[in-house]
Design a protein around this motif. Structure first.
Motif, short mmCIF file in Angstrom:
data_model
loop_
_atom_site.label_atom_id
_atom_site.label_comp_id
_atom_site.label_asym_id
_atom_site.label_seq_id
_atom_site.Cartn_x
_atom_site.Cartn_y
_atom_site.Cartn_z
N ASP A 27 0.83 -1.21 0.00
CA ASP A 27 0.00 0.00 0.00
C ASP A 27 0.86 1.26 0.00
O ASP A 27 0.54 2.25 -0.67
CB ASP A 27 -0.94 0.01 1.21
N ASN A 28 1.95 1.23 0.77
CA ASN A 28 2.85 2.39 0.77
C ASN A 28 3.48 2.58 -0.60
O ASN A 28 3.61 3.71 -1.09
CB ASN A 28 3.95 2.21 1.84
N TYR A 29 3.90 1.47 -1.20
CA TYR A 29 4.52 1.55 -2.53
C TYR A 29 3.55 2.17 -3.53
O TYR A 29 3.91 3.04 -4.32
CB TYR A 29 4.95 0.15 -2.97
N LYS A 30 2.30 1.73 -3.46
CA LYS A 30 1.28 2.25 -4.38
C LYS A 30 1.05 3.75 -4.16
O LYS A 30 1.00 4.53 -5.12
CB LYS A 30 -0.03 1.49 -4.14
N THR A 31 0.95 4.15 -2.92
CA THR A 31 0.61 5.55 -2.61
C THR A 31 1.76 6.50 -2.92
O THR A 31 1.53 7.62 -3.42
CB THR A 31 0.22 5.67 -1.12
N TYR A 32 2.98 6.10 -2.61
CA TYR A 32 4.10 7.04 -2.69
C TYR A 32 5.10 6.76 -3.82
O TYR A 32 5.76 7.69 -4.29
CB TYR A 32 4.84 7.07 -1.34
N CYS A 33 5.24 5.50 -4.22
CA CYS A 33 6.32 5.16 -5.15
C CYS A 33 5.87 5.02 -6.60
O CYS A 33 6.66 5.24 -7.52
CB CYS A 33 7.02 3.86 -4.70
N TRP A 34 4.61 4.65 -6.78
CA TRP A 34 4.10 4.48 -8.15
C TRP A 34 4.33 5.72 -9.00
O TRP A 34 4.55 5.62 -10.20
CB TRP A 34 2.58 4.23 -8.11
N GLN A 35 4.21 6.91 -8.40
CA GLN A 35 4.23 8.14 -9.20
C GLN A 35 5.49 8.24 -10.06
O GLN A 35 5.43 8.75 -11.17
CB GLN A 35 4.04 9.39 -8.33
N CYS A 36 6.60 7.72 -9.57
CA CYS A 36 7.84 7.75 -10.37
C CYS A 36 8.26 6.35 -10.82
O CYS A 36 8.72 6.16 -11.94
CB CYS A 36 8.97 8.39 -9.57
N GLY A 38 6.41 3.67 -11.09
CA GLY A 38 5.43 3.01 -11.93
C GLY A 38 4.57 1.97 -11.23
O GLY A 38 4.96 1.39 -10.23
N TRP A 92 12.16 10.07 2.47
CA TRP A 92 10.80 9.73 2.94
C TRP A 92 10.77 9.51 4.44
O TRP A 92 9.85 8.88 4.96
CB TRP A 92 10.30 8.48 2.20
N THR A 95 7.68 10.48 6.20
CA THR A 95 6.47 9.77 5.76
C THR A 95 6.40 8.37 6.37
O THR A 95 5.35 7.94 6.83
CB THR A 95 6.45 9.67 4.22
N LEU B 43 -3.69 5.21 5.55
CA LEU B 43 -3.87 5.18 4.10
C LEU B 43 -5.32 4.86 3.75
O LEU B 43 -5.87 5.40 2.79
CB LEU B 43 -2.95 4.13 3.46
N TRP B 47 -7.34 7.17 1.21
CA TRP B 47 -7.86 6.65 -0.07
C TRP B 47 -9.35 6.94 -0.26
O TRP B 47 -9.84 6.88 -1.38
CB TRP B 47 -7.61 5.14 -0.17
N TYR B 83 -3.38 10.66 -7.29
CA TYR B 83 -2.94 10.26 -8.63
C TYR B 83 -3.06 8.75 -8.87
O TYR B 83 -3.38 8.30 -9.98
CB TYR B 83 -1.48 10.72 -8.86
N PHE B 84 -2.79 7.95 -7.83
CA PHE B 84 -2.71 6.49 -8.04
C PHE B 84 -4.07 5.86 -8.32
O PHE B 84 -4.14 4.69 -8.69
CB PHE B 84 -2.01 5.81 -6.85
N ASP B 94 3.43 4.84 -17.48
CA ASP B 94 2.06 4.99 -16.97
C ASP B 94 1.50 6.33 -17.47
O ASP B 94 2.22 7.32 -17.60
CB ASP B 94 2.05 4.98 -15.45
#
Lengths: 115, 228
Positions: A27-36, A38, A92, A95, B43, B47, B83-84, B94
């Motif tokens: 969940d953390n990866y999705k929220t914070y890391c996806w933006q760069c 992927g 981070w 965070t 989170l 969300w 964004y996600f 993406d």
């Protein structure tokens, strides 16, 4: 028996809120890391269009094997400059807790299927 | 007869109540914005949120901008509030999934004035903001961009002009038009104090750099981006 059950339930009730606050690495990866990095962890996030340095491909065993767990912990906590890499990777530490960062490092090892 | 008059009075009082900014806020805004606080602490809570928290709108936004924007809203975050929830894998990288984005409702001039007035009374800021947080001064766009991008890497997530920069965060070329300078300084200094789960990291940049970044936002805001 009844007393033991009461004690168990009390301990569980005390611990439960703490358990609820810790986010999973995924969940953390999705929220914070996806933006760069992927949605697939391949370094091709939605932000890469105008980035001067390509984010790390976390699915590349070759690239990720060159980084120790300590390096990964350090770069997540203190940012790219902490390991002489890009300023585009931010720190981070405000965070994530240290525990969450350790779990993210383990998650990265799952993504790259490498040690 | 008495019953008719009572009903009429009830109707009149109800309709005037419905016309207040506070009532408009509750009716039109509360389903997507948190008007009471606190900010999300998990989170799961984050969300669920559909738009920015507004319980400290009075210390964050510039009322003149707010009033205009509410009448003619346009997207500030290219990939939506979170964004996600609005991206999908693309051919090279993406991309924004526009089909998941919805337009913000537009208010009439009268509604926008009332809602703005009601929003500006909301000042339950989790951080005490001093009026003199921003020391003023100016900076060239060229030097400002160096501080913002080269020294701090903020352009990774923010557009510095239409169509140029990162897409996950809000555009910054209108930031100084939209937000109060003191709030901007305070938020950049400690984003998590405002919103513990915000996708914005704390860069731990110096106080001097924070001042330069907000000066840069002011320089960008002077440009007429609609004509470029």
């Amino acid at each position: 028996m009844k007393n033991e059950l009461t004690v168990f339930l009390l301990v569980f009730a005390v611990l439960l809120p703490g358990i609820g606050l810790a986010a999973s690495a995924e969940d953390n990866y999705k929220t914070y890391c996806w933006q760069c990095h992927g949605m697939q962890g391949n370094g091709m996030g939605v932000n890469v269009r105008d980035m001067s340095v390509q984010p790390r491909d976390h699915t590349s065993a070759k690239a990720m094997r060159s980084r120790s767990d300590d390096d990964l912990f350090k770069v997540i906590k203190h940012g790219g400059l902490a390991i002489d890499k890009s300023v585009l990777m931010p720190p981070w530490d405000a965070t994530f807790t240290d525990q969450e960062i350790h779990e993210l490092v383990a998650y990265l090892r799952e993504l790259c299927r490498c040690r | 007869m008495r019953a008719t008059i009572s009903l009429l009075l009830l109707f009149l009082s109800a309709s005037s109540w419905a016309d207040t900014g506070e009532q408009l806020l509750q009716q039109r805004c509360a389903s997507c914005h948190d008007l009471q606080g606190p900010a999300a602490s998990t989170l799961e809570d984050l969300w669920q949120r559909k738009g920015p928290d507004l319980f400290y709108a009075g210390v964050k936004y510039r009322p003149q901008w707010l009033r205009q924007w509410l009448q003619k809203p346009r997207r500030i975050r290219p990939a939506g509030y979170l964004y996600f929830q609005h991206i999908k894998p693309g051919e090279k990288h993406d991309v924004i999934d526009a089909s998941t984005l919805s337009e913000h409702m537009a208010l009439s001039a009268d509604e926008a004035r009332k809602v703005t007035e009601a929003l500006m009374t909301r000042k339950a800021a989790p951080v005490q903001v001093k009026g003199d947080e921003f020391g003023g001064g100016s900076i060239s766009i060229t030097f400002g961009e160096m501080v913002f991008d080269k020294f701090n890497g903020c352009m990774a997530c923010h557009e510095i002009e239409p169509g140029y920069g990162g897409l996950s965060g809000p555009e910054v070329y209108t930031a100084a038009k939209r937000m109060q300078s003191a709030y901007l300084v305070s938020f950049i200094r400690d984003p998590q104090a405002w919103n513990p789960k915000t996708p914005m990291p704390n860069k731990h940049t110096s106080e001097l750099n924070i001042q330069k970044i907000v000066r840069y936002f002011h320089a960008l805001a002077k440009e007429n981006w609609d004509e470029k």
